[in-house]
Design a protein around this motif. Structure first.
Motif, PDB file in Angstrom:
ATOM      1  N   ALA A  44       0.811  -1.221   0.000  1.00  0.00           N
ATOM      2  CA  ALA A  44       0.000   0.000   0.000  1.00  0.00           C
ATOM      3  C   ALA A  44       0.847   1.275   0.000  1.00  0.00           C
ATOM      4  N   LYS A  45       2.143   1.151  -0.253  1.00  0.00           N
ATOM      5  CA  LYS A  45       3.014   2.324  -0.344  1.00  0.00           C
ATOM      6  C   LYS A  45       3.907   2.213  -1.586  1.00  0.00           C
ATOM      7  N   GLU A  46       3.428   1.468  -2.576  1.00  0.00           N
ATOM      8  CA  GLU A  46       4.223   1.185  -3.760  1.00  0.00           C
ATOM      9  C   GLU A  46       4.696   2.431  -4.494  1.00  0.00           C
ATOM     10  N   HIS A  47       3.912   3.508  -4.419  1.00  0.00           N
ATOM     11  CA  HIS A  47       4.230   4.719  -5.186  1.00  0.00           C
ATOM     12  C   HIS A  47       4.726   5.864  -4.317  1.00  0.00           C
ATOM     13  N   LYS A  48       5.048   5.579  -3.076  1.00  0.00           N
ATOM     14  CA  LYS A  48       5.499   6.618  -2.156  1.00  0.00           C
ATOM     15  C   LYS A  48       6.939   7.020  -2.488  1.00  0.00           C
ATOM     16  N   ALA A  49       7.154   8.295  -2.634  1.00  0.00           N
ATOM     17  CA  ALA A  49       8.506   8.792  -2.869  1.00  0.00           C
ATOM     18  C   ALA A  49       9.192   8.984  -1.528  1.00  0.00           C
ATOM     19  N   GLY A  50      10.466   8.754  -1.482  1.00  0.00           N
ATOM     20  CA  GLY A  50      11.223   8.922  -0.246  1.00  0.00           C
ATOM     21  C   GLY A  50      12.645   8.444  -0.457  1.00  0.00           C
ATOM     22  N   LEU A  51      13.278   8.099   0.644  1.00  0.00           N
ATOM     23  CA  LEU A  51      14.647   7.605   0.558  1.00  0.00           C
ATOM     24  C   LEU A  51      14.684   6.286  -0.206  1.00  0.00           C
ATOM     25  N   ARG A  52      15.733   6.086  -0.974  1.00  0.00           N
ATOM     26  CA  ARG A  52      15.910   4.816  -1.675  1.00  0.00           C
ATOM     27  C   ARG A  52      16.141   3.709  -0.652  1.00  0.00           C
ATOM     28  N   LEU A  53      15.810   2.499  -1.034  1.00  0.00           N
ATOM     29  CA  LEU A  53      15.966   1.349  -0.153  1.00  0.00           C
ATOM     30  C   LEU A  53      17.396   1.254   0.376  1.00  0.00           C
ATOM     31  N   GLU A  54      18.367   1.464  -0.493  1.00  0.00           N
ATOM     32  CA  GLU A  54      19.772   1.365  -0.086  1.00  0.00           C
ATOM     33  C   GLU A  54      20.119   2.384   0.999  1.00  0.00           C
ATOM     34  N   GLU A  55      19.540   3.576   0.895  1.00  0.00           N
ATOM     35  CA  GLU A  55      19.787   4.613   1.906  1.00  0.00           C
ATOM     36  C   GLU A  55      19.161   4.235   3.238  1.00  0.00           C
ATOM     37  N   ARG A  56      17.947   3.695   3.194  1.00  0.00           N
ATOM     38  CA  ARG A  56      17.282   3.288   4.433  1.00  0.00           C
ATOM     39  C   ARG A  56      18.022   2.128   5.089  1.00  0.00           C
ATOM     40  N   VAL A  57      18.488   1.183   4.296  1.00  0.00           N
ATOM     41  CA  VAL A  57      19.234   0.042   4.835  1.00  0.00           C
ATOM     42  C   VAL A  57      20.539   0.507   5.480  1.00  0.00           C
ATOM     43  N   ALA A  58      21.202   1.460   4.884  1.00  0.00           N
ATOM     44  CA  ALA A  58      22.445   1.980   5.468  1.00  0.00           C
ATOM     45  C   ALA A  58      22.193   2.571   6.851  1.00  0.00           C
ATOM     46  N   LEU A  60      19.655   1.712   8.880  1.00  0.00           N
ATOM     47  CA  LEU A  60      19.327   0.587   9.764  1.00  0.00           C
ATOM     48  C   LEU A  60      20.595  -0.122  10.230  1.00  0.00           C
ATOM     49  N   GLU A  61      21.503  -0.323   9.290  1.00  0.00           N
ATOM     50  CA  GLU A  61      22.773  -0.984   9.612  1.00  0.00           C
ATOM     51  C   GLU A  61      23.562  -0.166  10.634  1.00  0.00           C
ATOM     52  N   LEU A  62      23.603   1.121  10.459  1.00  0.00           N
ATOM     53  CA  LEU A  62      24.302   2.001  11.400  1.00  0.00           C
ATOM     54  C   LEU A  62      23.657   1.934  12.789  1.00  0.00           C
ATOM     55  N   ALA A  63      22.333   1.999  12.851  1.00  0.00           N
ATOM     56  CA  ALA A  63      21.633   1.931  14.143  1.00  0.00           C
ATOM     57  C   ALA A  63      21.904   0.598  14.837  1.00  0.00           C
ATOM     58  N   ALA A  64      21.880  -0.484  14.083  1.00  0.00           N
ATOM     59  CA  ALA A  64      22.113  -1.811  14.658  1.00  0.00           C
ATOM     60  C   ALA A  64      23.560  -1.989  15.118  1.00  0.00           C
ATOM     61  N   SER A  65      24.477  -1.260  14.509  1.00  0.00           N
ATOM     62  CA  SER A  65      25.895  -1.425  14.859  1.00  0.00           C
ATOM     63  C   SER A  65      26.204  -0.966  16.285  1.00  0.00           C
ATOM     64  N   THR A  66      25.338  -0.143  16.862  1.00  0.00           N
ATOM     65  CA  THR A  66      25.569   0.346  18.225  1.00  0.00           C
ATOM     66  C   THR A  66      24.597  -0.267  19.234  1.00  0.00           C
ATOM     67  N   ARG A  67      23.773  -1.202  18.771  1.00  0.00           N
ATOM     68  CA  ARG A  67      22.783  -1.856  19.632  1.00  0.00           C
ATOM     69  C   ARG A  67      22.840  -3.354  19.364  1.00  0.00           C
ATOM     70  N   PRO A  68      23.517  -4.121  20.194  1.00  0.00           N
ATOM     71  CA  PRO A  68      23.711  -5.550  19.929  1.00  0.00           C
ATOM     72  C   PRO A  68      22.407  -6.352  19.838  1.00  0.00           C
ATOM     73  N   TRP A  69      21.339  -5.850  20.402  1.00  0.00           N
ATOM     74  CA  TRP A  69      20.051  -6.538  20.400  1.00  0.00           C
ATOM     75  C   TRP A  69      19.202  -6.188  19.175  1.00  0.00           C
ATOM     76  N   LEU A  70      19.672  -5.254  18.349  1.00  0.00           N
ATOM     77  CA  LEU A  70      18.900  -4.770  17.203  1.00  0.00           C
ATOM     78  C   LEU A  70      19.470  -5.325  15.907  1.00  0.00           C
ATOM     79  N   GLY A  71      18.578  -5.842  15.076  1.00  0.00           N
ATOM     80  CA  GLY A  71      18.981  -6.327  13.757  1.00  0.00           C
ATOM     81  C   GLY A  71      18.134  -5.671  12.690  1.00  0.00           C
ATOM     82  N   TRP A  72      18.427  -5.993  11.461  1.00  0.00           N
ATOM     83  CA  TRP A  72      17.635  -5.482  10.345  1.00  0.00           C
ATOM     84  C   TRP A  72      17.589  -6.559   9.273  1.00  0.00           C
ATOM     85  N   HIS A  73      16.585  -6.470   8.434  1.00  0.00           N
ATOM     86  CA  HIS A  73      16.392  -7.478   7.398  1.00  0.00           C
ATOM     87  C   HIS A  73      15.595  -6.845   6.264  1.00  0.00           C
ATOM     88  N   VAL A  74      15.945  -7.175   5.046  1.00  0.00           N
ATOM     89  CA  VAL A  74      15.187  -6.746   3.866  1.00  0.00           C
ATOM     90  C   VAL A  74      14.492  -7.980   3.317  1.00  0.00           C
TER      91      VAL A  74
END
Length: 129
Positions: A44-58, A60-74
């Motif tokens: 339901a957000k197929e046409h939403k403009a915003g940050l590219r997936l790669e930017e959002r993943v970067a 998420l990866e940064l946030a998880a790098s400082t929180r051992p209990w936090l992960g991310w997945h695509v």
């Protein structure tokens, strides 16, 4: 208690509130891990403009790098019930909880009921209005 929770979202952008919600869920259920899960194409957000997936993943990866209990997945999955199936719990906003109960996202009432039945323990975050 242990276990893992899925926190599906677009995280466009990832906010301090998202991180606070993830941490509160972790503490509330004594979870080993909370995974921020991003769909390649959000339902339901197929046409939403915003940050590219790669930017959002970067981010998420940064946030998880400082929180051992936090992960991310695509994932290629779009339905929360499919995304959350292997998890102990799923974190959703009240708006997403309402969407989960909308049968229009399924081919039949039986498919809708099956999707609801396979949801893990829900952790619902209030969101105005």
């Amino acid at each position: 208690m242990g276990g893992r929770a899925a926190f599906p979202g677009t995280f466009d952008p990832l906010t301090i509130a998202h991180l606070g919600i993830a941490e509160a869920a972790r503490d509330h259920l004594d979870l080993e891990r909370v995974d921020l899960v991003v769909s390649v194409v959000a339902l339901a957000k197929e046409h939403k403009a915003g940050l590219r997936l790669e930017e959002r993943v970067a981010v998420l990866e940064l946030a998880a790098s400082t929180r051992p209990w936090l992960g991310w997945h695509v994932t290629e999955l779009q339905l929360v019930s499919d995304i959350a199936e292997p998890y102990y719990a799923v974190i959703v906003g009240a708006d997403k909880w309402a969407q989960l109960h909308d049968p229009s996202f399924h081919d039949s009432p039986a498919d809708h009921q099956a999707a609801l039945a396979k949801l893990p323990r829900p952790l619902i975050v209030p969101r105005p209005p």
